[in-house]
Every structure is written in structure tokens, then in C-alpha cells.
Write an enzyme that holds these catalytic residues in place. Structure first.
Site, mmCIF file in Angstrom:
data_model
loop_
_atom_site.group_PDB
_atom_site.id
_atom_site.type_symbol
_atom_site.label_atom_id
_atom_site.label_comp_id
_atom_site.label_asym_id
_atom_site.label_seq_id
_atom_site.Cartn_x
_atom_site.Cartn_y
_atom_site.Cartn_z
ATOM 1 N N HIS A 6 0.829 -1.213 0.000
ATOM 2 C CA HIS A 6 0.000 0.000 0.000
ATOM 3 C C HIS A 6 0.860 1.258 0.000
ATOM 4 O O HIS A 6 2.039 1.250 0.394
ATOM 5 C CB HIS A 6 -0.940 0.010 1.212
ATOM 6 C CG HIS A 6 -0.222 0.057 2.526
ATOM 7 N ND1 HIS A 6 0.360 1.206 3.035
ATOM 8 C CD2 HIS A 6 0.022 -0.901 3.451
ATOM 9 C CE1 HIS A 6 0.918 0.959 4.205
ATOM 10 N NE2 HIS A 6 0.741 -0.326 4.468
ATOM 11 N N ASP B 234 -0.339 -9.151 13.154
ATOM 12 C CA ASP B 234 -1.063 -8.754 14.360
ATOM 13 C C ASP B 234 -0.066 -8.302 15.429
ATOM 14 O O ASP B 234 0.578 -9.117 16.084
ATOM 15 C CB ASP B 234 -1.899 -9.936 14.865
ATOM 16 C CG ASP B 234 -2.757 -9.573 16.067
ATOM 17 O OD1 ASP B 234 -2.672 -8.424 16.550
ATOM 18 O OD2 ASP B 234 -3.525 -10.443 16.534
ATOM 19 N N GLU C 166 -2.593 -7.503 7.648
ATOM 20 C CA GLU C 166 -1.217 -7.320 8.098
ATOM 21 C C GLU C 166 -0.972 -8.083 9.401
ATOM 22 O O GLU C 166 -1.897 -8.551 10.064
ATOM 23 C CB GLU C 166 -0.923 -5.825 8.266
ATOM 24 C CG GLU C 166 0.483 -5.460 8.707
ATOM 25 C CD GLU C 166 1.606 -5.960 7.781
ATOM 26 O OE1 GLU C 166 1.608 -7.171 7.480
ATOM 27 O OE2 GLU C 166 2.480 -5.148 7.418
#
Length: 447
Positions: free
Chosen positions: A10, A88, A86
């Protein structure tokens, strides 16, 4: 035919800018710079037909995927899948990195040095290993991806799939597809909106082979290379094209010079690297890499060029000068073995890949050991030499040399953030955008 997987992290998020840990929490959004990165990535891929799009459901990835597809001109909607969430890091969510270092120094050290050993505790008291769980998650997505697109491996053309997600999950996905252990997690760098490309093919015996075509390309973001941090950096370049590359002849240690296209590729690499500080340069003793290095160094005229026999191309022996069809007629089983199990092959009156591995790595390690932390060195060599070096740095073996692509004139960057004695990081691999387009269109050629 290949299944091509485009991996995109991203764009720059609000938490990225603030150096906050975001993990799986959906608290950060794309920054304005991240918005522009997503659009540039879509525009760069505008001539690439995309069959399917998978995205993390977290908003920074969702927005990246939407903006990318708008700029690309694709009418498709992404499939948002939980397997692309994504890592944790719930106990750390929202912390600045310097705060983590201050309040949990031992955990921060584990995360940097051996992230697979990191154990955290959820608010409900459950203890867990975040990276180990993420590797399992990446394995589930890899299985799903292959199941969804196995038919494409039987089709006549290349099918391209886009995956938009996050730093850690994409690195784990690459490790899973390449069959690498979680301990290699830190060997790969992945920048915001960077593009990586994997190719998957089905072999004649039904197995699936995975190849890294390129990794962490940022040229479409108007950044030639990822920024250099602490520690020495090496720029590993494959020489430009020769006539024998174009013809598909095995050249090995026959000293074939660059052709006109090879000189143009060297010039393109020179322009690409013109603004990159370079303090040292090394090349094979052979003409084609030396010519390539000399062209690149026209933008760095004060840098001395050192030649090393350890960087010479593999000796193909009696195969040198032959086309593949000639080798198929004279050594059919040996050629099949070279394609499927290269580590088992002794070239007739030539070398083994293990011999190339040993001398290439010895030369590479000698170069690395001689660099100061602030220095960058250019290393120009050959296909098999570069592949053995990269396989070793990634944790692959001599059996895996076909898992790494090295296009003529392609640029790879290796960093040593902890110094020459520390583990290497592949900052980017086989960048060929300076040769035209974001995907590698250089001919495969021969070694």
C-alpha cells in the site's frame, strides 16, 4: 504458460509518516503522498492486462487498490480477503518506534534481529508469535491463489494477478512461494507502493516452479532506488546483451563483446545510476561485463574499476558456442538435468554450479568485507554468477538458480544495514524499468 503475480505494498499511510506501528489495526489512512503513489503505480501498469485483483480489507490497502485500478483503467473490483491482513501487533498498535525501543527494548530487539522468536500477549491474556502466525496465514493465501489460477498454467498466454497488501504479509507470501523459512523474513525489503513480480510455471513433470522476476521496484514512483540507510551498499548489475545472448548460444567463458543493444542497455543503466554515489567498482575479467561497467562509470569518472576472475561466467566447456538444439542432440539427458536439477550437472570439460557458487561467493564476501559503512560499490558480472550470489544471500541453494531472474542490464541492490559482518538485505532485485516498462522484457538469452 506462466502465472504472473504482481505484489504491491500500500501507499504511504498516516502512521508510516508518523513512524507509528500499525499492524492489523485499521487506524491509519493513505497520506496525500500515498494517494499519488497508488495512482503512479496504476499508471505504470496501464499496459498490463490484469485477470484478478486481491486486496487486504484494511483501508490503507483498499484505497491503494481502488486508486491503482482507477489509474490503470481496469473495470474490476478487488476481492478483499482476510488472508491478506497485516501482521497482528495489537499490543504495540499506535506506538512510535522510538517509544517501543524505550519501553520494551528486549521485544524491540527480537523484532529487529530474530522476529520469528517474538512473543506478544493479547489483552485477553493469549500469548502468541505474530510472525509465525502470519507465515501460516500467508501459506493459506498462497494455496488459495494457486487453486484459483491453476488453470492459467495450462493456457496459451501469461495470466497476471495483482495482490495489494502490506509489508510483512507480502514478505511472508514471497517466502512461502519460494519455500524459504521464516528466519529469512528480514532478508527482503519492501517500500510503500513498490512493485514486485513473481512468475509461476508448471514443469513437464507437473511441479510448480516459482521465479522472482523483480523485487521492490520504485522507479515508477520517481525514486531510482530505495533510500540507503546505515551500512555498505552493493549494486549488482548483469552485463548488457551480446549477439550470442540474442541468438541463444551458450557463451560461458568465451569472451563475446556487447552488441549495439547491449551498449544501449549499459548506457541506460548509466543514466539510471548517474546520481547514485559510488565509491568502488568491480567486474569480471571478461569483455561484456567490463564494457558495461566502463559505460556506467562514465558518470563516476573518479571510481577505479577492479577486475576479478572470481566473477567470470560459468565455464560451459564443450557447450560453449552451441545453441540449445545442438546441445539437445549431443547431450539430451544432461540438458534436461541442467534445466531441472542444475546442481547435479558437471559441464562437459567445464564447471559445476557449485564451483561457480564457491568462487562467486568468496569474491563477493571479499568485496563486502572491504567496504566502509558509508560506501557503495558497483559489481558487474554474469547471469549464473549473479544468480548464485543472490540465491546464497536469500537462503536458497545451488538447486534454485532458476528461481532468480537476471535480465541483461538489470540492477539489483544489496544492503548490509548492520555492517559487512551482518545479514544482507535484498533492497531490490532485477530492476529493468530503465530499459523500458516496469516489467522485465529483456530476452532470456543464454549464460
Amino acid at each position: 504458460m506462466p502465472l504472473r503475480i504482481l505484489l504491491v505494498r500500500h501507499g504511504l499511510s498516516s502512521f508510516n509518516k508518523e513512524r507509528r506501528i500499525q499492524g492489523r489495526d485499521d487506524l491509519s489512512t493513505l497520506s496525500e503522498e500515498g494517494v499519488q503513489q497508488a495512482r503512479r503505480t496504476g499508471k505504470a501498469l496501464s499496459d498490463v492486462p490484469i485477470k484478478a485483483i486481491y486486496s487486504s480489507p484494511l483501508q490503507r490497502a483498499r484505497e491503494t487498490a481502488a486508486l491503482l485500478l482507477e489509474a490503470h483503467g481496469s473495470p474490476q473490483d478487488p476481492l478483499h480477503v482476510e488472508e491478506l491482513l497485516e501482521i497482528d501487533l495489537a499490543p504495540w498498535s499506535g506506538l512510535r518506534r522510538e517509544d517501543l525501543l524505550l519501553h520494551a527494548p528486549e521485544q524491540e530487539r527480537r523484532w529487529r534481529e530474530a522476529p520469528e522468536t517474538l512473543e506478544l500477549e493479547h489483552p485477553d491474556g493469549r500469548r502468541y508469535h505474530p510472525l509465525l502466525e502470519l507465515m501460516d496465514q500467508a501459506g493459506c493465501f498462497a494455496d488459495r491463489l494457486l487453486a484459483d489460477h491453476l488453470d492459467s498454467l495450462e493456457s496459451a498466454g501469461t495470466e497476471t494477478v495483482l495482490v495489494v497488501a502490506h509489508n510483512a504479509i507480502l514478505r511472508c507470501l514471497m517466502l512461502q512461494l519460494l519455500g524459504l523459512p521464516v528466519a529469512r523474513f528480514r532478508r527482503l525489503r519492501l517500500d510503500n507502493a513498490a512493485l514486485s513480480v513473481l512468475n509461476i510455471i508448471r514443469t513437464a513433470d507437473g511441479e510448480l516452479d516459482v521465479q522472482i522476476e523483480s523485487h521492490n521496484g520504485t522507479a515508477h514512483l520517481e525514486e531510482a532506488l530505495p533510500p540507503k540507510g546505515a551500512g555498505p551498499r552493493l549494486l549488482l548489475v548483469r552485463h548488457g546483451e551480446t549477439d550470442w545472448n540474442r541468438q541463444g548460444r551458450f557463451q560461458g567463458q568465451i569472451d563475446i563483446p556487447l552488441n549495439a543493444n547491449g551498449l544501449a542497455q549499459a548506457e541506460a543503466a548509466r543514466n539510471f545510476l548517474a546520481d547514485v554515489p559510488i565509491q568502488r567498482a568491480y567486474t569480471s575479467t571478461m569483455a561484456r561485463p567490463r564494457q558495461t561497467a566502463e559505460v556506467i562509470l562514465r558518470s563516476h569518472p573518479s571510481v577505479p574499476l577492479t577486475s576479478s576472475r572470481g566473477l567470470m561466467e560459468i565455464g560451459h566447456g564443450l557447450w560453449e558456442g552451441c545453441l540449445e538444439q545442438d546441445i539437445a542432440e549431443g547431450w539430451p539427458q544432461l540438458l534436461r538435468d541442467w534445466k531441472r536439477a542444475p546442481e547435479t550437472v558437471q559441464m562437459p570439460e567445464g564447471e559445476t554450479i557449485q564451483q561457480v557458487w564457491n568462487r562467486s561467493l568468496a569474491t563477493w564476501n571479499h568485496i563486502v568485507a572491504g567496504l566502509d559503512p558509508g560506501e557503495t560499490a558497483l559489481v558487474v558480472a554474469h547471469d549464473a554468477v549473479n544468480k548464485t550470489i543472490l540465491c546464497a544471500l536469500l537462503g536458497l541453494t545451488p538447486a534454485d538458480i532458476w528461481a532468480v531472474k537476471q535480465g541483461n542490464g538489470g540492477v539489483t541492490v544489496i544492503d548490509y544495514p548492520s555492517g559487512a559482518a551482518g545479514p544482507p538485505v535484498v533492497a531490490c532485485l532485477n530492476l529493468t524499468g530503465h530499459l523500458g516498462g516496469v516489467l522485465d522484457r529483456t530476452a532470456a538469452g543464454a549464460l
